[in-house]
Design a protein around this motif. Structure first.
Motif, mmCIF file in Angstrom:
data_model
loop_
_atom_site.group_PDB
_atom_site.id
_atom_site.type_symbol
_atom_site.label_atom_id
_atom_site.label_comp_id
_atom_site.label_asym_id
_atom_site.label_seq_id
_atom_site.Cartn_x
_atom_site.Cartn_y
_atom_site.Cartn_z
ATOM 1 N N PHE A 224 0.734 -1.324 -0.033
ATOM 2 C CA PHE A 224 0.012 0.105 0.041
ATOM 3 C C PHE A 224 0.906 1.236 0.060
ATOM 4 O O PHE A 224 0.713 2.022 -0.764
ATOM 5 C CB PHE A 224 -0.854 -0.082 1.293
ATOM 6 C CG PHE A 224 -1.766 1.177 1.538
ATOM 7 C CD1 PHE A 224 -2.849 1.514 0.716
ATOM 8 C CD2 PHE A 224 -1.247 2.055 2.301
ATOM 9 C CE1 PHE A 224 -3.469 2.658 1.039
ATOM 10 C CE2 PHE A 224 -2.025 3.401 2.364
ATOM 11 C CZ PHE A 224 -3.085 3.669 1.658
ATOM 12 N N ARG A 225 1.823 1.203 0.746
ATOM 13 C CA ARG A 225 2.788 2.290 0.997
ATOM 14 C C ARG A 225 3.602 2.481 -0.320
ATOM 15 O O ARG A 225 3.788 3.871 -0.612
ATOM 16 C CB ARG A 225 3.464 2.367 2.245
ATOM 17 C CG ARG A 225 3.109 2.404 3.379
ATOM 18 C CD ARG A 225 3.780 1.969 4.521
ATOM 19 N NE ARG A 225 4.744 3.204 4.824
ATOM 20 C CZ ARG A 225 6.016 3.073 5.488
ATOM 21 N NH1 ARG A 225 6.651 2.015 6.023
ATOM 22 N NH2 ARG A 225 6.862 4.088 5.522
ATOM 23 N N VAL A 227 2.789 1.655 -3.362
ATOM 24 C CA VAL A 227 1.911 2.226 -4.371
ATOM 25 C C VAL A 227 1.646 3.702 -4.297
ATOM 26 O O VAL A 227 1.767 4.547 -5.170
ATOM 27 C CB VAL A 227 0.523 1.657 -4.456
ATOM 28 C CG1 VAL A 227 -0.595 2.318 -5.297
ATOM 29 C CG2 VAL A 227 0.551 0.065 -4.995
ATOM 30 N N ASN A 228 1.529 4.355 -3.117
ATOM 31 C CA ASN A 228 1.287 5.440 -3.004
ATOM 32 C C ASN A 228 2.578 6.515 -3.092
ATOM 33 O O ASN A 228 2.478 7.543 -3.546
ATOM 34 C CB ASN A 228 0.828 5.839 -1.416
ATOM 35 C CG ASN A 228 -0.473 5.594 -1.080
ATOM 36 O OD1 ASN A 228 -1.461 6.317 -1.502
ATOM 37 N ND2 ASN A 228 -1.001 4.429 -0.935
ATOM 38 N N ILE A 229 3.826 5.697 -2.635
ATOM 39 C CA ILE A 229 5.069 6.473 -3.124
ATOM 40 C C ILE A 229 5.214 6.354 -4.612
ATOM 41 O O ILE A 229 5.694 7.581 -5.151
ATOM 42 C CB ILE A 229 6.171 5.831 -2.325
ATOM 43 C CG1 ILE A 229 6.055 5.817 -0.990
ATOM 44 C CG2 ILE A 229 7.384 6.280 -2.896
ATOM 45 C CD1 ILE A 229 6.974 4.986 -0.172
ATOM 46 N N PHE A 231 3.173 6.873 -6.866
ATOM 47 C CA PHE A 231 1.996 7.637 -7.445
ATOM 48 C C PHE A 231 2.792 9.175 -7.366
ATOM 49 O O PHE A 231 3.036 10.014 -8.331
ATOM 50 C CB PHE A 231 0.882 7.946 -6.625
ATOM 51 C CG PHE A 231 -0.158 8.989 -7.193
ATOM 52 C CD1 PHE A 231 -0.917 8.873 -8.267
ATOM 53 C CD2 PHE A 231 -0.088 10.236 -6.538
ATOM 54 C CE1 PHE A 231 -1.650 10.178 -8.710
ATOM 55 C CE2 PHE A 231 -0.846 11.396 -6.755
ATOM 56 C CZ PHE A 231 -1.623 11.265 -7.737
ATOM 57 N N ALA A 232 3.556 9.409 -5.827
ATOM 58 C CA ALA A 232 4.267 10.696 -5.908
ATOM 59 C C ALA A 232 5.481 10.840 -6.895
ATOM 60 O O ALA A 232 5.728 11.792 -7.444
ATOM 61 C CB ALA A 232 4.654 10.762 -4.551
ATOM 62 N N ASN A 254 -2.763 18.655 -1.579
ATOM 63 C CA ASN A 254 -3.176 18.423 -0.118
ATOM 64 C C ASN A 254 -3.909 19.342 0.792
ATOM 65 O O ASN A 254 -4.190 18.923 1.923
ATOM 66 C CB ASN A 254 -1.667 17.921 0.697
ATOM 67 C CG ASN A 254 -1.115 16.545 0.128
ATOM 68 O OD1 ASN A 254 -1.741 15.733 -0.696
ATOM 69 N ND2 ASN A 254 0.150 16.429 0.480
ATOM 70 N N ASN A 260 -4.055 13.346 0.338
ATOM 71 C CA ASN A 260 -2.904 13.267 1.237
ATOM 72 C C ASN A 260 -1.824 12.419 0.148
ATOM 73 O O ASN A 260 -1.344 11.412 0.462
ATOM 74 C CB ASN A 260 -3.000 12.395 2.485
ATOM 75 C CG ASN A 260 -1.560 12.731 3.218
ATOM 76 O OD1 ASN A 260 -0.826 13.485 3.055
ATOM 77 N ND2 ASN A 260 -1.652 11.669 4.117
ATOM 78 N N ILE A 261 -1.105 13.269 -0.715
ATOM 79 C CA ILE A 261 0.120 12.682 -1.598
ATOM 80 C C ILE A 261 1.167 12.619 -0.611
ATOM 81 O O ILE A 261 1.580 13.818 -0.089
ATOM 82 C CB ILE A 261 -0.031 13.744 -2.775
ATOM 83 C CG1 ILE A 261 -1.351 13.610 -3.591
ATOM 84 C CG2 ILE A 261 1.170 13.200 -3.815
ATOM 85 C CD1 ILE A 261 -1.423 14.814 -4.694
ATOM 86 N N LEU A 262 1.871 11.704 -0.898
ATOM 87 C CA LEU A 262 3.183 11.771 -0.220
ATOM 88 C C LEU A 262 4.411 12.332 -0.866
ATOM 89 O O LEU A 262 4.013 12.981 -1.952
ATOM 90 C CB LEU A 262 3.674 10.147 -0.001
ATOM 91 C CG LEU A 262 2.654 9.265 0.721
ATOM 92 C CD1 LEU A 262 3.218 7.766 0.818
ATOM 93 C CD2 LEU A 262 2.436 9.738 2.217
ATOM 94 N N ALA A 294 3.729 -0.243 -9.645
ATOM 95 C CA ALA A 294 4.444 0.609 -8.637
ATOM 96 C C ALA A 294 5.685 0.142 -8.318
ATOM 97 O O ALA A 294 6.461 1.282 -8.173
ATOM 98 C CB ALA A 294 3.424 0.529 -7.205
#
Length: 425
Positions: A224-225, A227-229, A231-232, A254, A260-262, A294
């Motif tokens: 999960f983390r 994938v979010n990283i 994206f950033a 944000n 809440n984009i990292l 990702a």
């Protein structure tokens, strides 16, 4: 159950803090590691890694006689396995990395001779789904005189469970105690025994489940983390292409109450986020498409950084008539995988520095206050310097946002051009 003696196999970034936490509760803890230097260091009441508050805990535990280190397991009531679980990279292009469980198997082989009826064995190493069952199988092969959960269920002689660590480097001693723990036993009694053990020092809630679910939970958290990283990181490359300041963009986006984009960086490192998603992909490659993509995005970021460094060098030479690349010094700040620790595992910053050195074009110097010296593969190609010397370089590349690199004194001292890939400046 009474757990008076605990054997922790693997005294690295997770095993040693865990051993110290148990020893701090007056348990007799035997720490095991194949690294003789680590064993000798710990037995002096010192530590071989950087982690806040760990040095105090280890010193007190050794001084009070509650912790000692050795190279071979000894009889105990509970055994915790906290060894590395790296992945094997495929030889063919595009091959999916696969988990390497050889360290877990070696740990199982080492503790098998000293097991006795009633013992508890817990796998803490982050592992692919099914690894706990494999460990139980290896133990059963070595000790046919004992019964294991896969053979005798709730009535087994040996209890086996998986309890993944869920801590943040730099905050391990606090989070080991305060965070909730996921405890997955191979049977209900296995889960209950492991829960009782961890309640020795854990203040967070102990959440009981199956071994397979516990394994997947840790992998899911890190995927999960990742994938979010990703994206950033992808957003940062897009913004660079269309001439937008990604840091400003993320700050503005944000402000939305549900966004809440990292923060992007030079890549993703460490033994967890950079590795664990591959454990999911290797088992279910057709289904794990987003997770796989990702990983590819984050793994590609160091190469993007290298291309930006090449452009920075080209710009510098264009603006410096009479200078050749061999006259240029590039200072790289930080080679650990995250700020304010000494861990180099899967570090994108380290990969970037190695790639800069491989270009054989410029002089490369490295600054990192959290390590004592350069890794072996960089010794011939780069110089290790203190900040006060490196600030005289021509080009400065900030790769890890260590606290000291955020100081006004450091920024005022830099003479050349600074390129920040962390968003910290």
């Amino acid at each position: 159950m009474q757990f008076e003696t605990i054997c922790v196999v693997g005294l690295g970034y997770i095993g040693l803090p865990t051993a110290a936490a148990f020893a701090g509760r007056r348990k007799n803890v035997i720490g095991v590691d194949i690294n003789q230097h680590a064993v000798d260091t710990i037995n002096r009441g010192e530590i071989h890694i950087v982690e806040p508050e760990l040095d105090i805990a280890v010193h007190a535990a050794v001084k009070e006689g509650n912790l000692r280190a050795t190279t071979r397991p000894e009889p105990a009531d509970a055994f915790l396995v906290a060894v590395p679980t790296p992945f094997k990279k495929g030889e063919e292009a595009g091959a999916i990395p696969t988990p390497d469980l050889s360290y877990i198997q070696a740990a199982a082989d080492s503790i098998a001779p000293v097991l006795k009826k009633g013992d508890l064995v817990i796998l803490e190493s982050t592992s692919p789904v099914g690894a706990t069952e494999k460990m139980a199988g290896w133990l059963a092969q070595a000790r046919t005189d004992l019964s294991f959960p896969q053979q005798a269920g709730e009535d087994s002689d040996i209890r086996i469970a998986h309890c993944p660590e869920r801590v943040l480097p730099g905050h391990v001693m606090h989070e080991l105690i305060e965070n909730d723990r996921i405890i997955g036993g191979m049977t209900n009694k296995c889960s209950e025994a492991a829960c009782e053990l961890y309640k020795t020092f854990v203040r967070g809630e102990c959440l009981l489940t199956t071994a397979r679910t516990a394994e997947m939970a840790k992998l899911t958290e890190n995927a999960f983390r990742d994938v979010n990283i990703a994206f950033a990181n992808e957003l940062s490359m897009i913004c660079d292409k269309v001439d937008i300041n990604v840091w400003e963009l993320i700050k503005l986006a944000n402000r939305h109450p549900r966004v809440n984009i990292l923060q992007p960086g030079p890549g993703v490192g460490g033994h967890c986020i950079a590795v664990d998603p591959w454990f999911i992909v290797s088992e279910t490659p057709k289904e794990a498409r987003l997770i796989s993509t990702a990983r590819e995005v984050n793994d590609s970021k160091p190469e993007w950084v290298i291309n930006k460094v090449k452009m920075a060098l080209s710009d510098y030479l264009r603006d410096s008539p009479g200078k050749n690349a061999s006259d240029v010094t590039i200072a790289c700040y930080g080679i650990t995988f995250k700020p304010d620790i000494d861990d180099l595992r899967e570090s994108p910053a380290l990969k970037i520095v190695c790639d800069i050195c491989d270009l054989k074009l410029v002089k490369c110097v490295v600054v990192d206050p959290n390590i004592k010296g350069l890794p072996q593969n960089l010794l011939k190609d780069a110089a290790f310097m203190k900040t006060t010397s490196a600030v005289k370089a021509d080009i400065h590349i900030l790769l890890v946002n260590h606290k000291c690199f955020r100081s006004k004194q450091f920024l005022d001292g830099v003479r050349g051009r600074m390129y920040d890939f962390t968003g910290g400046l």
